[in-house]
Design a protein around this motif. Structure first.
Motif, PDB file in Angstrom:
ATOM      1  N   THR A 139       0.894  -1.070  -0.051  1.00 29.13           N
ATOM      2  CA  THR A 139       0.057   0.004   0.140  1.00 29.13           C
ATOM      3  C   THR A 139       1.002   1.286   0.034  1.00 29.13           C
ATOM      4  N   GLN A 140       0.111   2.410  -0.018  1.00 24.56           N
ATOM      5  CA  GLN A 140       1.038   3.714   0.176  1.00 24.56           C
ATOM      6  C   GLN A 140       1.745   3.817   1.407  1.00 24.56           C
ATOM      7  N   ARG A 141       2.833   4.669   1.494  1.00 26.00           N
ATOM      8  CA  ARG A 141       3.751   4.802   2.207  1.00 26.00           C
ATOM      9  C   ARG A 141       3.071   5.457   3.685  1.00 26.00           C
ATOM     10  N   TRP A 142       2.269   6.171   3.290  1.00 30.05           N
ATOM     11  CA  TRP A 142       1.443   6.851   4.370  1.00 30.05           C
ATOM     12  C   TRP A 142       0.506   5.952   5.310  1.00 30.05           C
ATOM     13  N   HIS A 143       0.107   4.963   4.524  1.00 28.34           N
ATOM     14  CA  HIS A 143      -0.801   3.903   5.173  1.00 28.34           C
ATOM     15  C   HIS A 143      -0.169   2.845   5.711  1.00 28.34           C
ATOM     16  N   LEU A 144       1.281   2.324   5.165  1.00 25.67           N
ATOM     17  CA  LEU A 144       1.680   1.227   5.517  1.00 25.67           C
ATOM     18  C   LEU A 144       2.016   1.270   7.168  1.00 25.67           C
ATOM     19  N   PRO A 145       2.458   2.356   7.918  1.00 26.74           N
ATOM     20  CA  PRO A 145       2.716   2.179   9.386  1.00 26.74           C
ATOM     21  C   PRO A 145       1.533   1.576  10.092  1.00 26.74           C
ATOM     22  N   ARG A 146       0.256   2.179   9.913  1.00 33.34           N
ATOM     23  CA  ARG A 146      -0.903   1.577  10.744  1.00 33.34           C
ATOM     24  C   ARG A 146      -1.099   0.122  10.390  1.00 33.34           C
ATOM     25  N   ALA A 147      -1.090   0.136   8.987  1.00 31.59           N
ATOM     26  CA  ALA A 147      -1.387  -1.619   8.695  1.00 31.59           C
ATOM     27  C   ALA A 147      -0.235  -2.359   9.346  1.00 31.59           C
TER      28      ALA A 147
END
Length: 229
Positions: A139-147
């Protein structure tokens, strides 16, 4: 003064929660396909392939091209396509399947999850329905930390592969929403113990039998294979 102190505490909690999640997940995020994995399964998070303005969604196609690249370079063997299919007229997994097969990914390398209504649901179902304990998240970089943080909290061994694309108009709204969503994730996991919207029966992903691996395993165990059919 009391109100000011309360607002300061809220701000500190907000910033601290985000920094905590970013720090925990940064080491397992890779920016290039060549560095991602290797892993048997990649989990691709769904999003609409159209924007509200009626144009193609670059985030969708970035995720699909990155996922296809992982398969073609043999960084992953199989893709779990998880997205929203809450109504008959909206089917993210089917759109993902069509895009990936158009990129040359074989249908047998794709598993569709029609109940990935959220990032949380996707990962819970990946673990409990599809029985995955290891995966590359796409997924996008800004979404990856939460996932990634959700996956880690569930006990999964996960890494992230950035679906890179140029910034698009209005992306700042998504980034702000993501900062808020990270804080909410801590509540989901540790306070109100959120559950997936729908689980259903267990459907483990089946992989083709690798005869070379079977032979190696049998030899190491001292078992002699019969060549006769």
């Amino acid at each position: 003064m009391t109100l000011g102190a309360a607002l300061l505490l809220v701000l500190l909690f907000f910033m601290g929660s985000n920094l905590w999640i970013l720090a925990r997940t940064y080491p397992v995020i890779e920016s290039s396909i060549a560095q991602c994995g290797p892993q048997r399964v990649g989990i691709v998070f769904g999003t609409s392939h159209w924007t509200r303005g009626g144009s193609q969604n670059p985030h969708f196609y970035s995720r699909m091209s990155t996922a296809a690249g992982l398969v073609h370079t043999e960084r992953v063997e199989h893709l779990l396509l998880s997205g929203d299919n809450r109504t008959r007229s909206y089917n993210e997994p089917r759109a993902m399947w069509r895009a990936l097969t158009s990129f040359g990914v074989q249908p047998e390398q794709l598993t569709l999850d029609y109940a990935g209504f959220s990032t949380f649901d996707t990962l819970v179902r990946a673990q409990q329905v599809f029985e995955l304990d290891k995966a590359v998240l796409v997924t996008q970089r800004w979404h990856l930390p939460r996932a990634l943080y959700i996956g880690q909290a569930l006990g999964m061994q996960v890494s992230g592969c950035v679906a890179s694309n140029h910034s698009v108009d209005g992306e700042w709204r998504l980034r702000i929403r993501e900062w808020l969503a990270r804080v909410a994730t801590l509540g989901d996991l540790y306070i109100w113990k959120r559950q997936a919207y729908f689980l259903g029966p267990v459907e483990p992903i089946e992989f083709p039998v690798n005869l070379e691996e079977v032979s190696t395993a049998s030899e190491s165990a001292g078992v002699e294979l019969d060549d006769n059919p």
